[in-house]
Design a protein around this motif. Sequence first.
Motif, PDB file in Angstrom:
ATOM      1  N   GLY A  21       0.831  -1.323  -0.072  1.00 16.73           N
ATOM      2  CA  GLY A  21      -0.015  -0.194  -0.129  1.00 16.73           C
ATOM      3  C   GLY A  21       0.814   1.225   0.014  1.00 16.73           C
ATOM      4  O   GLY A  21       0.477   2.122  -0.766  1.00 16.73           O
ATOM      5  N   LYS A  22       1.912   1.335   0.866  1.00 18.14           N
ATOM      6  CA  LYS A  22       2.568   2.580   1.027  1.00 18.14           C
ATOM      7  C   LYS A  22       3.413   2.796  -0.395  1.00 18.14           C
ATOM      8  O   LYS A  22       3.496   3.974  -0.757  1.00 18.14           O
ATOM      9  CB  LYS A  22       3.678   2.263   2.084  1.00 18.14           C
ATOM     10  CG  LYS A  22       4.176   3.649   2.928  1.00 18.14           C
ATOM     11  CD  LYS A  22       5.327   3.382   3.876  1.00 18.14           C
ATOM     12  CE  LYS A  22       4.578   2.929   5.120  1.00 18.14           C
ATOM     13  NZ  LYS A  22       5.423   2.413   5.998  1.00 18.14           N
ATOM     14  N   GLY A  23       4.104   1.825  -0.850  1.00 16.87           N
ATOM     15  CA  GLY A  23       4.665   1.933  -2.129  1.00 16.87           C
ATOM     16  C   GLY A  23       3.999   2.512  -3.342  1.00 16.87           C
ATOM     17  O   GLY A  23       4.274   3.438  -4.075  1.00 16.87           O
ATOM     18  N   VAL A  88      18.880   7.751   3.565  1.00 18.62           N
ATOM     19  CA  VAL A  88      17.582   7.126   3.249  1.00 18.62           C
ATOM     20  C   VAL A  88      16.894   6.451   4.307  1.00 18.62           C
ATOM     21  O   VAL A  88      17.314   5.996   5.301  1.00 18.62           O
ATOM     22  CB  VAL A  88      17.655   5.962   1.882  1.00 18.62           C
ATOM     23  CG1 VAL A  88      18.087   6.648   0.583  1.00 18.62           C
ATOM     24  CG2 VAL A  88      18.572   4.836   2.491  1.00 18.62           C
ATOM     25  N   SER A  89      15.417   6.285   4.157  1.00 26.42           N
ATOM     26  CA  SER A  89      14.689   5.541   5.219  1.00 26.42           C
ATOM     27  C   SER A  89      14.391   4.258   4.469  1.00 26.42           C
ATOM     28  O   SER A  89      14.245   4.197   3.245  1.00 26.42           O
ATOM     29  CB  SER A  89      13.535   6.273   5.394  1.00 26.42           C
ATOM     30  OG  SER A  89      12.656   6.419   4.359  1.00 26.42           O
ATOM     31  N   VAL A  90      14.361   3.243   5.212  1.00 23.21           N
ATOM     32  CA  VAL A  90      13.692   1.863   4.851  1.00 23.21           C
ATOM     33  C   VAL A  90      12.617   1.293   5.358  1.00 23.21           C
ATOM     34  O   VAL A  90      12.832   1.621   6.774  1.00 23.21           O
ATOM     35  CB  VAL A  90      14.903   0.931   5.107  1.00 23.21           C
ATOM     36  CG1 VAL A  90      14.601  -0.497   4.750  1.00 23.21           C
ATOM     37  CG2 VAL A  90      16.430   1.069   4.489  1.00 23.21           C
ATOM     38  N   ARG A  91      11.513   1.430   4.526  1.00 26.16           N
ATOM     39  CA  ARG A  91      10.476   1.476   5.509  1.00 26.16           C
ATOM     40  C   ARG A  91       9.523   0.251   4.865  1.00 26.16           C
ATOM     41  O   ARG A  91       9.148  -0.165   3.675  1.00 26.16           O
ATOM     42  CB  ARG A  91       9.230   2.571   4.867  1.00 26.16           C
ATOM     43  CG  ARG A  91      10.071   3.872   4.885  1.00 26.16           C
ATOM     44  CD  ARG A  91       9.547   5.088   4.143  1.00 26.16           C
ATOM     45  NE  ARG A  91       8.289   5.514   4.975  1.00 26.16           N
ATOM     46  CZ  ARG A  91       7.567   6.242   4.233  1.00 26.16           C
ATOM     47  NH1 ARG A  91       7.793   6.951   3.349  1.00 26.16           N
ATOM     48  NH2 ARG A  91       6.177   6.674   4.902  1.00 26.16           N
ATOM     49  N   SER A  92       8.925  -0.449   5.780  1.00 33.22           N
ATOM     50  CA  SER A  92       8.043  -1.756   5.285  1.00 33.22           C
ATOM     51  C   SER A  92       6.620  -1.191   4.799  1.00 33.22           C
ATOM     52  O   SER A  92       6.476  -0.111   5.172  1.00 33.22           O
ATOM     53  CB  SER A  92       7.764  -2.494   6.631  1.00 33.22           C
ATOM     54  OG  SER A  92       6.948  -1.930   7.501  1.00 33.22           O
ATOM     55  N   GLU A 103       9.240  -1.535  12.875  1.00 31.91           N
ATOM     56  CA  GLU A 103       9.422   0.220  12.657  1.00 31.91           C
ATOM     57  C   GLU A 103      10.486   0.600  11.793  1.00 31.91           C
ATOM     58  O   GLU A 103      11.269  -0.205  11.311  1.00 31.91           O
ATOM     59  CB  GLU A 103      10.169   0.622  14.189  1.00 31.91           C
ATOM     60  CG  GLU A 103       8.892   0.433  15.106  1.00 31.91           C
ATOM     61  CD  GLU A 103       9.814   0.634  16.504  1.00 31.91           C
ATOM     62  OE1 GLU A 103      10.211   1.804  16.902  1.00 31.91           O
ATOM     63  OE2 GLU A 103       9.731  -0.310  17.427  1.00 31.91           O
ATOM     64  N   THR A 104      10.213   1.802  10.951  1.00 28.47           N
ATOM     65  CA  THR A 104      10.807   1.934  10.019  1.00 28.47           C
ATOM     66  C   THR A 104      12.178   2.489  10.364  1.00 28.47           C
ATOM     67  O   THR A 104      12.530   2.869  11.468  1.00 28.47           O
ATOM     68  CB  THR A 104      10.294   3.269   9.415  1.00 28.47           C
ATOM     69  OG1 THR A 104       9.147   2.697   8.571  1.00 28.47           O
ATOM     70  CG2 THR A 104      11.308   4.031   8.205  1.00 28.47           C
ATOM     71  N   VAL A 105      13.313   2.293   9.537  1.00 23.59           N
ATOM     72  CA  VAL A 105      14.645   2.755   9.741  1.00 23.59           C
ATOM     73  C   VAL A 105      15.025   4.063   9.228  1.00 23.59           C
ATOM     74  O   VAL A 105      15.007   4.053   7.911  1.00 23.59           O
ATOM     75  CB  VAL A 105      15.783   1.737   9.682  1.00 23.59           C
ATOM     76  CG1 VAL A 105      17.117   2.157   9.967  1.00 23.59           C
ATOM     77  CG2 VAL A 105      15.610   0.242  10.236  1.00 23.59           C
ATOM     78  N   LEU A 332       4.895  12.359   2.587  1.00 21.62           N
ATOM     79  CA  LEU A 332       5.603  10.925   3.080  1.00 21.62           C
ATOM     80  C   LEU A 332       5.011   9.691   2.942  1.00 21.62           C
ATOM     81  O   LEU A 332       5.380   8.692   2.818  1.00 21.62           O
ATOM     82  CB  LEU A 332       6.202  11.000   4.379  1.00 21.62           C
ATOM     83  CG  LEU A 332       7.658  11.940   4.283  1.00 21.62           C
ATOM     84  CD1 LEU A 332       7.896  12.069   5.698  1.00 21.62           C
ATOM     85  CD2 LEU A 332       8.635  11.398   3.462  1.00 21.62           C
ATOM     86  N   GLN A 333       3.351  10.035   3.042  1.00 14.10           N
ATOM     87  CA  GLN A 333       2.687   8.654   2.677  1.00 14.10           C
ATOM     88  C   GLN A 333       1.123   9.170   2.728  1.00 14.10           C
ATOM     89  O   GLN A 333       0.731  10.347   3.122  1.00 14.10           O
ATOM     90  CB  GLN A 333       2.576   8.055   4.254  1.00 14.10           C
ATOM     91  CG  GLN A 333       2.058   6.738   4.124  1.00 14.10           C
ATOM     92  CD  GLN A 333       2.270   5.873   5.429  1.00 14.10           C
ATOM     93  OE1 GLN A 333       3.212   5.917   6.084  1.00 14.10           O
ATOM     94  NE2 GLN A 333       1.139   4.991   5.641  1.00 14.10           N
ATOM     95  N   THR A 334       0.565   8.571   2.078  1.00 10.72           N
ATOM     96  CA  THR A 334      -0.897   8.735   1.677  1.00 10.72           C
ATOM     97  C   THR A 334      -1.646   7.484   1.760  1.00 10.72           C
ATOM     98  O   THR A 334      -1.077   6.519   1.403  1.00 10.72           O
ATOM     99  CB  THR A 334      -1.445   9.676   0.981  1.00 10.72           C
ATOM    100  OG1 THR A 334      -3.011   9.973   1.272  1.00 10.72           O
ATOM    101  CG2 THR A 334      -1.322   9.155  -0.608  1.00 10.72           C
TER     102      THR A 334
HETATM  103  P1  ADP Z   1       4.598   3.438   9.459  1.00  6.96           P
HETATM  104  O1  ADP Z   1       4.225   2.521   8.413  1.00  6.96           O
HETATM  105  O2  ADP Z   1       4.796   3.011  10.691  1.00  6.96           O
HETATM  106  O3  ADP Z   1       3.756   4.549   9.374  1.00  6.96           O
HETATM  107  P2  ADP Z   1       6.826   4.855   7.731  1.00  6.96           P
HETATM  108  O4  ADP Z   1       7.644   3.863   7.024  1.00  6.96           O
HETATM  109  O5  ADP Z   1       5.579   5.888   7.400  1.00  6.96           O
HETATM  110  O6  ADP Z   1       6.203   3.739   9.133  1.00  6.96           O
HETATM  111  O7  ADP Z   1       7.628   5.756   8.850  1.00  6.96           O
HETATM  112  C1  ADP Z   1       7.742   5.974  10.118  1.00  6.96           C
HETATM  113  C2  ADP Z   1       7.517   7.745  10.453  1.00  6.96           C
HETATM  114  O8  ADP Z   1       9.139   8.085   9.627  1.00  6.96           O
HETATM  115  C3  ADP Z   1       6.731   8.225   9.643  1.00  6.96           C
HETATM  116  O9  ADP Z   1       6.324   9.327  10.521  1.00  6.96           O
HETATM  117  C4  ADP Z   1       7.268   8.846   8.423  1.00  6.96           C
HETATM  118  O10 ADP Z   1       6.662  10.156   8.112  1.00  6.96           O
HETATM  119  C5  ADP Z   1       8.607   8.955   8.543  1.00  6.96           C
HETATM  120  N1  ADP Z   1       9.653   8.929   7.521  1.00  6.96           N
HETATM  121  C6  ADP Z   1       9.684   7.781   6.645  1.00  6.96           C
HETATM  122  N2  ADP Z   1      10.391   8.094   5.811  1.00  6.96           N
HETATM  123  C7  ADP Z   1      10.955   9.236   6.105  1.00  6.96           C
HETATM  124  C8  ADP Z   1      11.801   9.826   5.137  1.00  6.96           C
HETATM  125  N3  ADP Z   1      12.404   9.518   3.917  1.00  6.96           N
HETATM  126  N4  ADP Z   1      12.055  11.317   5.400  1.00  6.96           N
HETATM  127  C9  ADP Z   1      11.665  11.732   6.371  1.00  6.96           C
HETATM  128  N5  ADP Z   1      10.590  11.029   7.405  1.00  6.96           N
HETATM  129  C10 ADP Z   1      10.415   9.910   6.929  1.00  6.96           C
END
Ligand code: ADP
Length: 893
Positions: A21-23, A88-92, A103-105, A332-334
């Motif tokens: 969903g996020k991607g 970068v962030s690494v997000r599930s 939790e996202t890194v 960052l997300q919707t």
């Molecule tokens: P979750 O699925 O728990 O919402 P996210 O992947 O959205 O996890 O990330 C956790 C937090 O980190 C969120 O508040 C998100 O907005 C923030 N975040 C994620 N990626 C970035 C990024 N590239 N830059 C800044 N903040 C980020």
Amino acid sequence: MPKFVFDFTEGNKDLKDLLGGKGANLAEMTNLGLPVPPGFTITTEACRHYLEHGTLPEGLTDEIGAHLSALESAMGKRLGDPGDPLLVSVRSGAKFSMPGMMETVLNVGLNDDSVQGLAARSGDERFAWDSYRRLIQMFGKTVLGVEGDPFEDAIDDAKRAKGVEDDSDLDAADLRALVATFKDVVRERAGRGFPTDPREQLDLAIRAVFDSWNAPRAVLYRRQERIPVDLGTAVNVCSMVFGNMGLDSGTGVAFTRDPASGEQGIYGDYLQNAQGEDVVAGIRNTVPLAELERIDAASYHRLLEIMETLENHYRDMCDIEFTIERGKLWMLQTRVGKRTAAAAFRIACQLLDQGLIDLDEATERVTGDQLAQLMFPRFDEAALKDARRLTKGMNASPGAAVGVAVFSSGAAEEAAARGEDVILVRRETNPDDLPGMVAAKGVLTSRGGKTSHAAVVARGMGKTCVCGAEELEVDVRERRLTAPGGVVVREGDVISIDGSSGEVYLGEVPVEDSPVVRYFEGRLGDAEGGDLITAVDRIMKHADSRARLKVRANADNAEDSARARRFGATGIGLCRTEHMFLGDRRQLVEKLILAETEEERTAALDALEPLQRADFEEILAAMDGLPVTIRLIDPPLHEFLPDLTDLSVRVALAGDGADPQDRRLLEAVRRLHEQNPMLGLRGVRLGLVIPGLFAMQVRAIAEAAAQRRKAGGDPRPEIMIPLVGAVQELEAIREEARGVLAQVARSTGEDVPALIGTMIELPRSALTAGQIAEAAEFFSFGTNDLTQTTWGFSRDDVEASFFSRYLELGIFGASPFETLDVEGVGRLVRIAVEEGRRTRPDLHLGICGEHGGDPDSVHFCHEVGLDYVSCSPFRIPVARLEAGRAAILAGRG
Ligand code: ADP
Ligand code: MG
Ligand code: MG
């Protein structure tokens, strides 16, 4: 070789299966031209390969490398570059949102060198070291499996040493020292140093996200939400933007409408100088989103613009995450946002009025479950404000219940027998608690989730239940519970539980009827309408206009029939006749069973007949002009006799002086006693074994109908024979019934046609439906018994004893008594529909098991081509809505 990595510019919102969903939504926003930090998504397919084989699919590492290079050139920075690092962030992100999965890194790419570059480039040393310590902390926890406490402790120590309260009062030097401490924590606890190579950080984080799919809390969440186990998660690698760069930066969350009421407005929270999780973590106090206008008007207005764009694009309410970096807004997300049942109806109609969706779509946007939620009685909202809240557990079975707390099944039974309303409170329940659960108004447990014994059984009984209220200490021996803050509730104290929200209150909270029910009942005052009722009304009317399936009621008396009609029933699909043998009439049934001669039997039947006729007249009057399917007597006759043990004791105690009537009764009870009554002398078998019994019922029906006709009514009875397994059984009864109908027509001069049909509730009847249809004008699927006999489950025995275990083991996702088992029981239904219609093309088909009011099962009934579903009067609106939705969804193909 499949493509495993998609740039954000390559995906779109319809690729949720592959990109999560996020991607998918990050890609969609990117393509809409919204400000999304560039990045890429690694597919769920790659995850599935990894989980299955334990290794990354071939070529994935190179593919990630290629996308990383592209990202680096686009950004003009290299990952972890000592001079000017890309981070970068690494997000599930799975197909379905799974809160708390992993939790996202954030800030991947920082090390002892690149932190210097970040400091120099940003001109903010504090920010650089803060970002670095966050990376080590998050990486340590989620990738290397280090507990969170030592990190938190180190932060607390640093603040104490400095004499400050807030994280934000730590300066660059403090944070640099924390980084050193954190690295030690990692080395000690993880058995390895924090990896300094940026690419290694990235690869380890990606694997950790894959692995998190099987983390215990993710497994548990999926089980509860019935999310399939084999979907896997995608991984999003997203270039960092920084909300922690000072007071002109920050991070926030927002909804495009109020998810509770559906109202349009500004809903969200904002936190200055903060990164990622800080907003939800509650470390510092957020401000309402509206205040962003004062803090940074330009970003605020840009955000409102984007929210409107998103709503118009998704044509639905969205929730979003955003960050502001030095006055620049980033998305960052919707996703399409979760909402309450009331908001779902309101929003659907608001979007309809805005012209964003049509009526079909509005109807798709709400569910029968949501409608059911709106129909439960609930606590008076004004009173809730003053109520003393004890805790919140899981909302396991909806409704609002008030009663005195009792701590054992026995106590519940005793108190209920005294006429008290009780709430049964247990740590967890087991089959021994069943009588107490039956006696209670509601059930509260401190342990167990939505598939626990308490939850499963309470839902099955339609009883309010809050489970897993872990903050409560339940002491069954001392008969008391202790809530947070030391509040003690003793046996006999009144509590109120809300099974729709999971809230538990001390004392009595007043309960009120749902306005939606009053609307269906036609009892709503003019001033009471409001936009919720208007929305329900519009959607229900549309659903009715689209539905192909008719909805009938299971109703045994005039009162239920009338209510069912108000709720929109188009007839009765199941009128049980057995309750008509209870109460005062029990003696007549005893006489029938004890009859030794033809005369005695006829006399007993003759006495019963007029009583039955009167019942039928009332029901036919309430349902005038609509079909009423009357099922001839189904349960074993011994159910109408006294209990074997009671009677044995009475006769034994009386010795020689025992009442001769009692002796004869005892003999009959012994004779009729069965090991497995469910599989014994019942249904059509009774009709074949007890001469005259069914004929009497048929006569009562025919005479009632004739009487109604004479009174100017339009009676439409249908006669239904239960538990048929072979066409020969049905033929014999049909012969007899036709004879009686003809006789009544002659004697009354009113020839009221009555269809004669059968229930399909044994596998044999489904499998020989082609033959049975020769003797039946309609089939009604009795899916309660059909489920029992297909699975070999005796419902009363199995549901309470081991269903929660079966649900835990994933043997079924929902109880087959709640949602029709499409693969097994459904297959039998399908066979019977096909073969029955082959014999008799105009065969009328319905379902009268409880499944008739279950949303998923209604969709199955539509798909398999039934003519109607029949359910309890209260579920009729739910079935109507789902019948409409099923037709709309099927039309979309
Ligand atoms: P979750 O699925 O728990 O919402 P996210 O992947 O959205 O996890 O990330 C956790 C937090 O980190 C969120 O508040 C998100 O907005 C923030 N975040 C994620 N990626 C970035 C990024 N590239 N830059 C800044 N903040 C980020
Ligand atoms: Mg998020
Ligand atoms: Mg049955």
